[in-house]
Scaffold this active site. Structure first.
Site, mmCIF file in Angstrom:
data_model
loop_
_atom_site.group_PDB
_atom_site.id
_atom_site.type_symbol
_atom_site.label_atom_id
_atom_site.label_comp_id
_atom_site.label_asym_id
_atom_site.label_seq_id
_atom_site.Cartn_x
_atom_site.Cartn_y
_atom_site.Cartn_z
ATOM 1 N N LYS A 108 -57.379 -51.012 -34.059
ATOM 2 C CA LYS A 108 -56.021 -50.480 -34.138
ATOM 3 C C LYS A 108 -55.147 -51.459 -34.915
ATOM 4 O O LYS A 108 -54.411 -52.258 -34.342
ATOM 5 C CB LYS A 108 -55.448 -50.228 -32.737
ATOM 6 C CG LYS A 108 -55.885 -48.890 -32.169
ATOM 7 C CD LYS A 108 -55.226 -48.549 -30.870
ATOM 8 C CE LYS A 108 -53.882 -47.905 -31.045
ATOM 9 N NZ LYS A 108 -53.934 -46.515 -31.504
HETATM 10 N N1 PMP Z 1 -58.281 -42.382 -33.161
HETATM 11 C C1 PMP Z 1 -57.158 -42.942 -33.637
HETATM 12 C C2 PMP Z 1 -57.033 -43.125 -35.103
HETATM 13 C C3 PMP Z 1 -56.138 -43.329 -32.762
HETATM 14 O O1 PMP Z 1 -55.012 -43.885 -33.241
HETATM 15 C C4 PMP Z 1 -56.283 -43.117 -31.375
HETATM 16 C C5 PMP Z 1 -55.187 -43.507 -30.436
HETATM 17 N N2 PMP Z 1 -55.301 -44.828 -30.000
HETATM 18 C C6 PMP Z 1 -57.481 -42.540 -30.918
HETATM 19 C C7 PMP Z 1 -58.463 -42.180 -31.838
HETATM 20 C C8 PMP Z 1 -57.733 -42.361 -29.445
HETATM 21 O O2 PMP Z 1 -57.955 -43.600 -28.846
HETATM 22 P P1 PMP Z 1 -57.618 -43.869 -27.308
HETATM 23 O O3 PMP Z 1 -58.334 -42.823 -26.555
HETATM 24 O O4 PMP Z 1 -58.136 -45.222 -27.044
HETATM 25 O O5 PMP Z 1 -56.145 -43.756 -27.165
#
Ligand code: PMP
Length: 306
Positions: A159
């Site tokens: 991220k």
């Molecule tokens: N893909 C992307 C590109 C994201 O930004 C997110 C949000 N964090 C997710 C998938 C989902 O991840 P998570 O379940 O950890 O929030």
């Protein structure tokens, strides 16, 4: 929806008032995207507010920072403690939690080594990411003309703030075409993920999701759904998914911390199944929402009570 202001923000070791938590316009991350962040949720449960998979999110934050050669000047447990304390101070029962680590004001140019590493945590009330109706009614999507950045261009599996321009372009394209959300393919043309969500489909009772190597963020909700689905004895396959498989799916859904579990009812004007949220999607959605609200004892280990 504009951000619901709270009383305190934690920044660089101090609890500041919301309006005090400011950065300089020469902040490196503002110019070059040199930051990493997390998105976490806290839910109200019968035993009081609880943060969902806090340690896993903070581990991912540190992993994202490591990949960007950013050294976070606090240990993981300090960030966890700060988050719990900040929710208490702001007297919130349910909230979204945004820790961010970024290169601050120091030098200009692409070598960030002499810029300070700044750390902040912000918490505020944030409802359903894709709109209040999205969980019940589902969303309409389009396959984006923007491909997900391959990991040898920008690391999609962490991220990093810089990766999100790719997501923003796909999101705006979808909105400008009248859709709720985009679906992005990877460089090989297989389905990758949404701009801020992982994706699943269901065909003949089997659950499919793109594998870890397909230039996706390894979502914590994705991981939770994989475990929940296995515990409910569904067959789950992590395989390359073509657009054709998506068009022909019986059900499809997005997962994410902000999004939760949202049915996908349409892709490029084609109904998925009968165009309504499918039974397996709704079962997984209910199970997930019950778990995050502390209604399933066997998943207690995923909750950090405030
Ligand atoms: N893909 C992307 C590109 C994201 O930004 C997110 C949000 N964090 C997710 C998938 C989902 O991840 P998570 O379940 O950890 O929030």
């Amino acid at each position: 929806m504009s951000i619901q202001k709270t009383k305190y923000i934690w920044m660089n070791g101090k609890f500041l008032s919301w309006d005090e938590a400011k950065i300089h316009v020469l902040t490196h991350a503002l110019h070059y995207g040199s930051g990493v962040f997390e998105g976490i949720r806290c839910y109200n449960t019968i035993k009081g507010p609880a943060i969902f998979r806090l340690q896993d999110h903070i581990k991912r934050l540190f992993n994202s920072a490591r990949k960007c050669l950013i050294e976070i000047p606090y240990p993981e447990n300090k960030i966890c403690e700060v988050i719990v304390e900040l929710i208490k101070l702001n007297k919130l029962k349910e909230c979204y939690i945004r820790p961010i680590v970024f290169r601050g004001y120091g030098e200009m140019g692409l070598n960030p080594q002499n810029n300070p590493v700044e750390v902040a945590v912000i918490v505020w009330g944030w409802g359903a990411y894709l709109g209040d109706e999205s969980l019940k009614k589902g969303v309409k999507t389009m396959v984006s003309s923007y491909r997900r950045t391959p990991s040898n261009v920008l690391p999609s599996h962490i991220k990093a703030t810089a990766c999100y321009l790719n997501s923003i372009l796909a999101k705006l394209e979808a909105l400008n075409h009248g859709y709720d959300e985009a679906i992005m393919l990877n460089q090989k043309g297989f389905v990758a993920e949404g701009p801020g969500e992982n994706i699943f489909l269901v065909k003949n009772g089997v659950i499919y999701t793109p594998p870890a190597y397909s230039d996706i963020l390894l979502g914590i909700t994705r991981d939770s759904i994989l475990k929940i689905a296995e515990n409910l004895e569904y067959e789950v396959k992590e395989v390359d998914i073509t657009v054709e498989m998506l068009y022909n799916a019986d059900e499809a859904f997005f997962t994410g911390t902000a999004t939760e579990v949202v049915p996908i009812c349409e892709v490029d004007g084609r109904k998925i199944g009968d165009g309504k949220p499918g039974p397996i999607t709704l079962k997984l959605q209910k199970e997930y929402l019950d778990i995050v609200r502390g209604k399933k004892a066997e998943y207690e280990a995923w909750l950090t009570y405030i």
